[in-house]
Design a protein around this motif. Sequence first.
Motif, PDB file in Angstrom:
ATOM      1  N   ALA A  50      -6.743  10.050   7.979  1.00 47.30           N
ATOM      2  CA  ALA A  50      -5.499  10.803   7.875  1.00 47.30           C
ATOM      3  C   ALA A  50      -4.587  10.482   9.055  1.00 47.30           C
ATOM      4  O   ALA A  50      -3.388  10.264   8.891  1.00 47.30           O
ATOM      5  N   VAL A  51      -5.167  10.438  10.247  1.00 50.33           N
ATOM      6  CA  VAL A  51      -4.377  10.137  11.442  1.00 50.33           C
ATOM      7  C   VAL A  51      -3.963   8.671  11.453  1.00 50.33           C
ATOM      8  O   VAL A  51      -2.808   8.345  11.693  1.00 50.33           O
ATOM      9  N   MET A  52      -4.919   7.803  11.187  1.00 52.89           N
ATOM     10  CA  MET A  52      -4.625   6.372  11.223  1.00 52.89           C
ATOM     11  C   MET A  52      -3.793   5.930  10.034  1.00 52.89           C
ATOM     12  O   MET A  52      -3.136   4.895  10.094  1.00 52.89           O
ATOM     13  N   GLY A  53      -3.818   6.704   8.962  1.00 45.45           N
ATOM     14  CA  GLY A  53      -2.998   6.357   7.812  1.00 45.45           C
ATOM     15  C   GLY A  53      -1.523   6.355   8.169  1.00 45.45           C
ATOM     16  O   GLY A  53      -0.791   5.440   7.818  1.00 45.45           O
ATOM     17  N   ALA A  54      -1.086   7.364   8.918  1.00 45.16           N
ATOM     18  CA  ALA A  54       0.306   7.413   9.352  1.00 45.16           C
ATOM     19  C   ALA A  54       0.583   6.295  10.338  1.00 45.16           C
ATOM     20  O   ALA A  54       1.621   5.619  10.262  1.00 45.16           O
ATOM     21  N   ALA A  55      -0.336   6.048  11.261  1.00 46.36           N
ATOM     22  CA  ALA A  55      -0.155   4.976  12.240  1.00 46.36           C
ATOM     23  C   ALA A  55      -0.172   3.618  11.548  1.00 46.36           C
ATOM     24  O   ALA A  55       0.602   2.730  11.912  1.00 46.36           O
ATOM     25  N   ALA A  56      -1.056   3.448  10.563  1.00 53.10           N
ATOM     26  CA  ALA A  56      -1.110   2.184   9.843  1.00 53.10           C
ATOM     27  C   ALA A  56       0.184   1.938   9.083  1.00 53.10           C
ATOM     28  O   ALA A  56       0.668   0.811   9.021  1.00 53.10           O
ATOM     29  N   GLY A  57       0.755   2.985   8.501  1.00 57.92           N
ATOM     30  CA  GLY A  57       2.043   2.838   7.825  1.00 57.92           C
ATOM     31  C   GLY A  57       3.135   2.434   8.786  1.00 57.92           C
ATOM     32  O   GLY A  57       3.980   1.581   8.477  1.00 57.92           O
ATOM     33  N   PHE A  58       3.140   3.004   9.972  1.00 55.91           N
ATOM     34  CA  PHE A  58       4.135   2.661  10.991  1.00 55.91           C
ATOM     35  C   PHE A  58       3.952   1.218  11.445  1.00 55.91           C
ATOM     36  O   PHE A  58       4.921   0.461  11.563  1.00 55.91           O
ATOM     37  N   ILE A  59       2.710   0.823  11.695  1.00 52.84           N
ATOM     38  CA  ILE A  59       2.434  -0.554  12.104  1.00 52.84           C
ATOM     39  C   ILE A  59       2.808  -1.528  10.984  1.00 52.84           C
ATOM     40  O   ILE A  59       3.387  -2.584  11.233  1.00 52.84           O
ATOM     41  N   GLY A  60       2.508  -1.157   9.757  1.00 54.62           N
ATOM     42  CA  GLY A  60       2.897  -1.984   8.616  1.00 54.62           C
ATOM     43  C   GLY A  60       4.406  -2.124   8.506  1.00 54.62           C
ATOM     44  O   GLY A  60       4.919  -3.204   8.190  1.00 54.62           O
ATOM     45  N   ALA A  61       5.130  -1.049   8.801  1.00 56.48           N
ATOM     46  CA  ALA A  61       6.593  -1.112   8.769  1.00 56.48           C
ATOM     47  C   ALA A  61       7.122  -2.053   9.850  1.00 56.48           C
ATOM     48  O   ALA A  61       8.066  -2.821   9.620  1.00 56.48           O
ATOM     49  N   ILE A  62       6.525  -2.011  11.020  1.00 59.64           N
ATOM     50  CA  ILE A  62       6.941  -2.906  12.101  1.00 59.64           C
ATOM     51  C   ILE A  62       6.673  -4.358  11.729  1.00 59.64           C
ATOM     52  O   ILE A  62       7.540  -5.233  11.909  1.00 59.64           O
ATOM     53  N   ILE A  63       5.482  -4.632  11.198  1.00 61.82           N
ATOM     54  CA  ILE A  63       5.148  -6.004  10.793  1.00 61.82           C
ATOM     55  C   ILE A  63       6.082  -6.480   9.683  1.00 61.82           C
ATOM     56  O   ILE A  63       6.568  -7.611   9.698  1.00 61.82           O
TER      57      ILE A  63
END
Length: 79
Positions: A50-63
Amino acid sequence: MQIVFLVIIGAAAGFIATRMMKVEANIIVTIAIGILGALIGGLILRLLLAVMGAAAGFIGAIIGAMVLIWLYRTYIARR
């Protein structure tokens, strides 16, 4: 059916965990360790996802933005 599956997975996980941690336990304690470990591990995993899901989405947006900038510089800005 889910309870049977939980007991089987719990027994396997408990067996592996007790061997890795070098704990001598009978079969009931081994299964209990495995089932409780599966519950605790499942809760921790859900929290991390749940926590990393939001972070993964943010990192994916940056990439994604970086790829878009690279494409723009490579194919459009050179013209």
